[in-house]
Design a protein around this motif. Structure first.
Motif, PDB file in Angstrom:
ATOM      1  N   GLU A 109      12.584  27.477   2.371  1.00 26.19           N
ATOM      2  CA  GLU A 109      11.650  27.767   3.457  1.00 26.19           C
ATOM      3  C   GLU A 109      11.113  26.465   4.043  1.00 26.19           C
ATOM      4  O   GLU A 109      11.167  25.405   3.423  1.00 26.19           O
ATOM      5  CB  GLU A 109      10.487  28.616   2.964  1.00 26.19           C
ATOM      6  N   ASP A 110      10.609  26.568   5.226  1.00 24.86           N
ATOM      7  CA  ASP A 110       9.918  25.471   5.896  1.00 24.86           C
ATOM      8  C   ASP A 110       8.618  26.085   6.359  1.00 24.86           C
ATOM      9  O   ASP A 110       8.579  26.713   7.412  1.00 24.86           O
ATOM     10  CB  ASP A 110      10.745  24.981   7.081  1.00 24.86           C
ATOM     11  N   PRO A 111       7.547  25.984   5.571  1.00 32.42           N
ATOM     12  CA  PRO A 111       6.321  26.725   5.902  1.00 32.42           C
ATOM     13  C   PRO A 111       5.880  26.529   7.346  1.00 32.42           C
ATOM     14  O   PRO A 111       5.913  25.417   7.872  1.00 32.42           O
ATOM     15  CB  PRO A 111       5.302  26.142   4.916  1.00 32.42           C
ATOM     16  N   PHE A 112       5.493  27.625   7.972  1.00 36.36           N
ATOM     17  CA  PHE A 112       5.048  27.563   9.368  1.00 36.36           C
ATOM     18  C   PHE A 112       4.006  26.468   9.562  1.00 36.36           C
ATOM     19  O   PHE A 112       4.067  25.690  10.517  1.00 36.36           O
ATOM     20  CB  PHE A 112       4.446  28.908   9.773  1.00 36.36           C
ATOM     21  N   ALA A 113       3.020  26.431   8.676  1.00 33.15           N
ATOM     22  CA  ALA A 113       1.922  25.476   8.857  1.00 33.15           C
ATOM     23  C   ALA A 113       2.448  24.052   8.895  1.00 33.15           C
ATOM     24  O   ALA A 113       1.990  23.228   9.692  1.00 33.15           O
ATOM     25  CB  ALA A 113       0.903  25.636   7.733  1.00 33.15           C
ATOM     26  N   THR A 114       3.444  23.745   8.036  1.00 31.44           N
ATOM     27  CA  THR A 114       3.985  22.386   7.980  1.00 31.44           C
ATOM     28  C   THR A 114       4.690  22.021   9.273  1.00 31.44           C
ATOM     29  O   THR A 114       4.462  20.945   9.850  1.00 31.44           O
ATOM     30  CB  THR A 114       4.959  22.257   6.792  1.00 31.44           C
ATOM     31  N   ARG A 151      10.918  17.497  18.842  1.00 34.59           N
ATOM     32  CA  ARG A 151      10.416  18.872  18.884  1.00 34.59           C
ATOM     33  C   ARG A 151      11.564  19.877  18.799  1.00 34.59           C
ATOM     34  O   ARG A 151      11.457  20.909  18.115  1.00 34.59           O
ATOM     35  CB  ARG A 151       9.603  19.090  20.160  1.00 34.59           C
ATOM     36  N   ALA A 152      12.663  19.604  19.480  1.00 33.33           N
ATOM     37  CA  ALA A 152      13.820  20.502  19.403  1.00 33.33           C
ATOM     38  C   ALA A 152      14.355  20.572  17.981  1.00 33.33           C
ATOM     39  O   ALA A 152      14.772  21.636  17.501  1.00 33.33           O
ATOM     40  CB  ALA A 152      14.907  20.039  20.375  1.00 33.33           C
ATOM     41  N   MET A 153      14.364  19.437  17.291  1.00 29.12           N
ATOM     42  CA  MET A 153      14.787  19.427  15.888  1.00 29.12           C
ATOM     43  C   MET A 153      13.851  20.264  15.028  1.00 29.12           C
ATOM     44  O   MET A 153      14.292  20.962  14.098  1.00 29.12           O
ATOM     45  CB  MET A 153      14.840  17.988  15.375  1.00 29.12           C
ATOM     46  N   GLY A 157      15.001  23.529  12.834  1.00 31.43           N
ATOM     47  CA  GLY A 157      14.697  23.740  11.422  1.00 31.43           C
ATOM     48  C   GLY A 157      14.071  25.097  11.165  1.00 31.43           C
ATOM     49  O   GLY A 157      14.327  25.729  10.132  1.00 31.43           O
ATOM     50  N   LEU A 158      13.254  25.571  12.086  1.00 27.27           N
ATOM     51  CA  LEU A 158      12.613  26.878  11.940  1.00 27.27           C
ATOM     52  C   LEU A 158      13.559  28.030  12.241  1.00 27.27           C
ATOM     53  O   LEU A 158      13.636  29.008  11.486  1.00 27.27           O
ATOM     54  CB  LEU A 158      11.387  26.962  12.855  1.00 27.27           C
ATOM     55  N   VAL A 159      14.280  27.948  13.354  1.00 24.41           N
ATOM     56  CA  VAL A 159      15.070  29.098  13.793  1.00 24.41           C
ATOM     57  C   VAL A 159      16.208  29.396  12.828  1.00 24.41           C
ATOM     58  O   VAL A 159      16.574  30.563  12.624  1.00 24.41           O
ATOM     59  CB  VAL A 159      15.584  28.893  15.232  1.00 24.41           C
ATOM     60  N   LYS A 160      16.796  28.385  12.204  1.00 28.42           N
ATOM     61  CA  LYS A 160      17.895  28.659  11.281  1.00 28.42           C
ATOM     62  C   LYS A 160      17.388  29.242   9.967  1.00 28.42           C
ATOM     63  O   LYS A 160      18.177  29.741   9.162  1.00 28.42           O
ATOM     64  CB  LYS A 160      18.729  27.404  11.035  1.00 28.42           C
TER      65      LYS A 160
END
Length: 632
Positions: A109-114, A151-153, A157-160
């Protein structure tokens, strides 16, 4: 009333910290005490420093030291793909072999807050950059493009991981007490991919065509095109193969996860165009400076070349003297080379070894037996691998492989006989413990110095990773010292050739172009070119060329095969196979068997294609909808 700028998901931070502590780092004094927040936007040097911080601290790149639940558990994108497994028994995935390991709802996971803290900082940076008068229009234009790439990166990271996420592209105005204005719903998965692709296309002609050695960690035109190439390919695969997974619920019906199949060709075309533009530009080339094909491929990822290979498009650099090292070598050194503990971490499986074909293009399955069914005998375990794809020897230490003036020794035990027949004396302990058998008055070590038993720290499969391993590093003590400096490759030209080939076969009618791209990779590797191309052959080439670069796990997910049984190319019921060399004391030769390492079988559920949104994020933003299969 004073207004501040926040991420729509600032509330995740607010649960544990005050709103003040969530303020943008541009609103606090820098620790140097030299430049205050009021002066940052009056100094070009300070602005550049902030940008460097956004690269260095803001980007999570799935690199060397990224572990799920901590390094001691050995869970990373390599060990939880079908490339490898963890060596020693520390985590439930790699011990208690009679159980089943179910992939975590939060794995990688990549926590939303991070992430959203970094997105918010980037949005604020872009706003203030536009307002400053200390940079020229052209300087601002280039820096703006860099920040947008970062920002696109972040969104990639989130969308995948999550599918569609709230797409925030400008600072939000926060009036204290008004939380609802910041609670933003998810965008569709397709909308996030479209944003990434559009941003990459918009900035690719603004960013410099190349970077100097000192700035190789900064985005270039090539980095923008490479991100577009990869992101669009992922989106196309999800659109085409998404129906292979049975997902349902509100997130699906709203398009937060999943992409319409009708969009597949559009995304594959975007990926093809970005890949073609990057290849045609001629800025990068496949590394091919050493006539020894195995050593050439190893050098590409080595500390000695240090990323200055002409093939890396974007990389993460490290500097031990500046306190920016990593611990990959210490984590993964073969047992006898590891210094004061640790080491042996992530170890390839026999399936991964056999994925590498022979140089003549024949299938890579190892011939352990003669035509009459008797075991083949070899003077050295290394001889078994003769004729294999040179990339195997660049990527994996097989039994008998040379290393630092010695050899990697992994021996299952000794046989009081020859040709695999006779009484067996198997290694019972890790290599630095008692592993002795006395046969006819002669003492034999039943273990190699780098492993052979099913217990302890050493590899249980018979193999170790070579790709990225720094063979010049002499001090393997103190894992926390982080003495490694080998750069991490984020994008390289080898992947772009394969992205192009995959897009071509998915689009149809471009087999010649796909074949040319794959054969460029195979030619550099020193392996027989293909005469025909297919989706399966492109995927096979990706597996071996990009091994251990932490792309395989995402490939299995985007192709929607991860939930399938291992016999169908999936991760379910996979635990990997070990290769066991035995020393025959009568003939003084080695024979081989295969075996099952003491690792759990795995279970990848269909819901694991998307990560569970945490209860914290759901409770603090009622606009969010949970991913399918997780409830609330």
């Amino acid at each position: 009333m004073k207004m501040k700028y926040f991420s729509p998901l600032f509330v995740s931070c607010a649960l544990t910290l005050s709103l003040y502590s969530c303020n943008d780092y541009l609103d606090r004094e820098l620790t140097s005490g030299v430049i205050t927040s009021d002066l940052i936007w009056e100094s070009p040097q300070a602005i550049q420093s902030v940008l460097v911080t956004m690269y260095d601290e803001g980007l999570r790149l799935d690199e060397f030291d990224d572990w799920f639940t901590g390094k001691s558990n050995l869970l990373n994108l390599t060990s939880l793909s079908d490339e490898a497994t963890g060596a020693y028994q520390k985590d439930y995935a790699f011990s208690n072999a009679n159980s089943i390991y179910t992939y975590s709802d939060y794995v990688f996971e990549d926590p939303f807050a991070t992430r959203y803290v970094q997105i918010r900082r980037t949005n604020d940076f872009l706003k203030k950059l536009n307002e400053t008068a200390v940079l020229s229009t052209e300087e601002k234009r280039v820096i703006d493009a860099e920040a947008r790439w970062i920002r696109a990166m972040q969104y990639f990271g989130l969308v995948k991981r999550y599918g569609g996420v709230p797409l925030l592209t400008a600072p939000q105005e926060y009036v204290p007490g008004d939380f609802e204005g910041l609670q933003v719903p998810r965008n569709k998965e397709s909308e996030v991919y479209d944003f990434i692709i559009a941003e990459c296309k918009a900035i690719s002609d603004i960013l410099p065509a190349s970077r100097t050695a000192e700035s190789k960690y900064r985005a270039s035109k090539g980095a923008a095109l490479a991100l577009c190439s990869r992101a669009a390919l992922y989106a196309g695969s999800i659109a085409k193969y998404g129906s292979n997974a049975n997902l349902s619920g509100e997130a699906v019906t709203r398009g937060y996860v999943g992409i319409a199949s009708s969009e597949a060709m559009r995304y594959f075309t975007e990926s093809y165009n970005a890949s073609k533009a990057l290849l045609d530009a001629g800025t990068y080339s496949l590394y091919n400076k050493n006539a020894d094909k195995a050593e050439n491929f190893y050098e590409l990822f080595s500390k000695s070349v240090n990323g200055n290979n002409g093939e890396y498009i974007f990389q993460k650099t490290f500097n031990v003297s500046a306190g920016k090292g990593h611990m990959w070598d210490k984590m993964n050194a073969p047992f006898s080379y590891r210094g004061d503990g640790w080491g042996c971490g992530v170890t390839p499986t026999l399936e991964m070894v056999e994925a590498f074909e022979y140089s003549d293009g024949s299938p890579g399955k190892l011939a352990l037996k003669n035509t009459d069914g008797t075991p083949r005998s070899f003077d050295s375990p290394y001889d078994l691998f003769a004729g294999k794809d040179p990339r195997l020897f660049a990527s994996i230490y097989v039994p008998g492989a040379p290393l630092k003036g010695s050899k990697v020794e992994w021996i299952r035990g000794v046989i009081n006989g020859q040709n695999g027949s006779g009484q067996k004396y198997q290694a019972q302990n890790q290599p630095d413990k008692d592993n002795v058998a006395t046969i006819d008055g002669v003492r034999y070590n039943t273990s190699g110095k780098d492993g052979g038993a099913d217990v302890g720290d050493a590899s249980k499969t018979g193999f170790y990773m070579r790709k990225f391993f720094d063979e010049t590093l002499t001090d393997m003590t103190n894992i926390d010292a982080k003495r490694s400096e080998t750069p991490w490759v984020v994008f390289r030209l080898g992947e772009i050739y394969l992205n192009l080939a995959e897009a071509c076969v998915e689009l149809g009618g471009r087999d010649a172009e796909a074949l040319q791209a794959v054969n460029a990779i195979r030619s550099r590797a020193g392996i027989q070119p293909l005469e025909a191309i297919s989706t399966a052959k492109v995927r096979q080439e990706r597996k071996v060329e990009l091994a251990f670069e932490k792309l395989r796990f995402w490939d299995l997910k985007r192709w929607r095969v991860a939930h399938l049984d291992e016999s169908q190319g999936g991760l379910t019921n996979y635990r990997g196979t070990a290769l066991y060399p035995w020393f025959n004391v009568k003939s003084k030769k080695f024979t081989f068997e295969t075996g099952v390492p003491p690792k759990q079988k795995r279970l990848f559920l269909e819901r694991n294609y998307y990560i569970r949104i945490s209860p914290t994020d759901l409770s603090t933003n009622p606009q969010l909808v949970q991913n399918p299969g997780y409830g609330n």
